[in-house]
Design a protein around this motif. Structure first.
Motif, PDB file in Angstrom:
ATOM      1  N   LEU A   1       0.830  -1.192   0.000  1.00  0.00           N
ATOM      2  CA  LEU A   1       0.000   0.000   0.000  1.00  0.00           C
ATOM      3  C   LEU A   1       0.867   1.245   0.000  1.00  0.00           C
ATOM      4  O   LEU A   1       1.731   1.401   0.853  1.00  0.00           O
ATOM      5  CB  LEU A   1      -0.911   0.020   1.230  1.00  0.00           C
ATOM      6  N   ARG A   2       0.639   2.099  -0.993  1.00  0.00           N
ATOM      7  CA  ARG A   2       1.401   3.340  -1.132  1.00  0.00           C
ATOM      8  C   ARG A   2       2.906   3.056  -1.087  1.00  0.00           C
ATOM      9  O   ARG A   2       3.673   3.744  -0.419  1.00  0.00           O
ATOM     10  CB  ARG A   2       1.008   4.354  -0.066  1.00  0.00           C
ATOM     11  N   TYR A   3       3.294   2.053  -1.806  1.00  0.00           N
ATOM     12  CA  TYR A   3       4.684   1.587  -1.823  1.00  0.00           C
ATOM     13  C   TYR A   3       5.524   2.541  -2.664  1.00  0.00           C
ATOM     14  O   TYR A   3       5.317   2.684  -3.861  1.00  0.00           O
ATOM     15  CB  TYR A   3       4.718   0.170  -2.388  1.00  0.00           C
ATOM     16  N   ARG A   4       6.450   3.194  -2.004  1.00  0.00           N
ATOM     17  CA  ARG A   4       7.325   4.159  -2.683  1.00  0.00           C
ATOM     18  C   ARG A   4       8.428   3.384  -3.389  1.00  0.00           C
ATOM     19  O   ARG A   4       9.267   2.768  -2.733  1.00  0.00           O
ATOM     20  CB  ARG A   4       7.888   5.134  -1.678  1.00  0.00           C
ATOM     21  N   ILE A   5       8.428   3.433  -4.708  1.00  0.00           N
ATOM     22  CA  ILE A   5       9.352   2.610  -5.483  1.00  0.00           C
ATOM     23  C   ILE A   5      10.650   3.313  -5.848  1.00  0.00           C
ATOM     24  O   ILE A   5      11.524   2.715  -6.459  1.00  0.00           O
ATOM     25  CB  ILE A   5       8.671   2.037  -6.745  1.00  0.00           C
TER      26      ILE A   5
END
Length: 183
Positions: free
Chosen positions: A66-70
């Motif tokens: 969830l809302r994974y900052r890549i």
């Protein structure tokens, strides 16, 4: 090869995020992934503003992200594509979020540039590059063999000077240990 090239954008953890259509739009696969563009404060930025890409993969049931900052930088577009596909568009992909070195004239250099100077030196066990000001870069180095200290010092100073350009002081300090930082 006599065929068109299509750009695909994705990541191992987030899956396929966007693809390019024949008209050149970079369509976000919004039925499979929710894409947000976040500012430094972690909040969504206005449409068209460059920020950090965060994805929520809508099909990852085993390990939801969830809302994974890549680590990528991009901007969303308010435009619609001429192809008629209903998917939202990425306006731009603007590189990675990473530590940068900044030269005296403001040119940004990827932080890994220092790695190419330092990692080839066999005596170096650990190092840390700290830019204190635009005109001062400090390199802390742990050596496995202190006998090579003068050569290592000179090689690092010369290599970093090439990267940073004129007017930047490179200070190399040999240290006994270098504890990891929080990040």
């Amino acid at each position: 090869f006599g065929c068109p090239v299509i750009d695909e954008y994705g990541c191992r953890d987030g899956g396929l995020i966007a693809y390019e259509c024949p008209q050149g739009g970079r369509h976000i696969m919004s039925d499979a992934v929710h894409v947000e563009i976040l500012g430094d404060n972690g909040l969504p930025v206005p449409m068209g503003t460059i920020g950090e890409v965060a994805v929520t993969n809508l099909w990852s049931f085993g390990m939801p992200l969830l809302r994974y900052r890549i680590g990528d930088r991009a901007a969303l577009s308010t435009d619609t594509c001429r192809c008629g596909r209903p998917y939202p568009l990425l306006r731009s992909l603007d590189g990675r979020v990473t530590d940068m070195l900044v030269t005296r004239d403001g040119t940004r250099i990827h932080g890994l540039a220092a790695m190419y100077v330092i990692r080839v030196l066999p005596s170096v066990v650990r190092y840390r590059v700290v830019q204190e000001r635009r005109d001062l870069v400090r390199v802390l180095v742990v050596l496995g063999d202190e006998a090579h200290a003068p050569a290592v010092d000179a090689a690092i100073a010369a290599g970093m000077a090439k990267i940073m350009g004129p007017g930047v002081t490179i200070m190399v300090t040999i240290v006994a240990e270098l504890p990891p930082i929080a990040s």
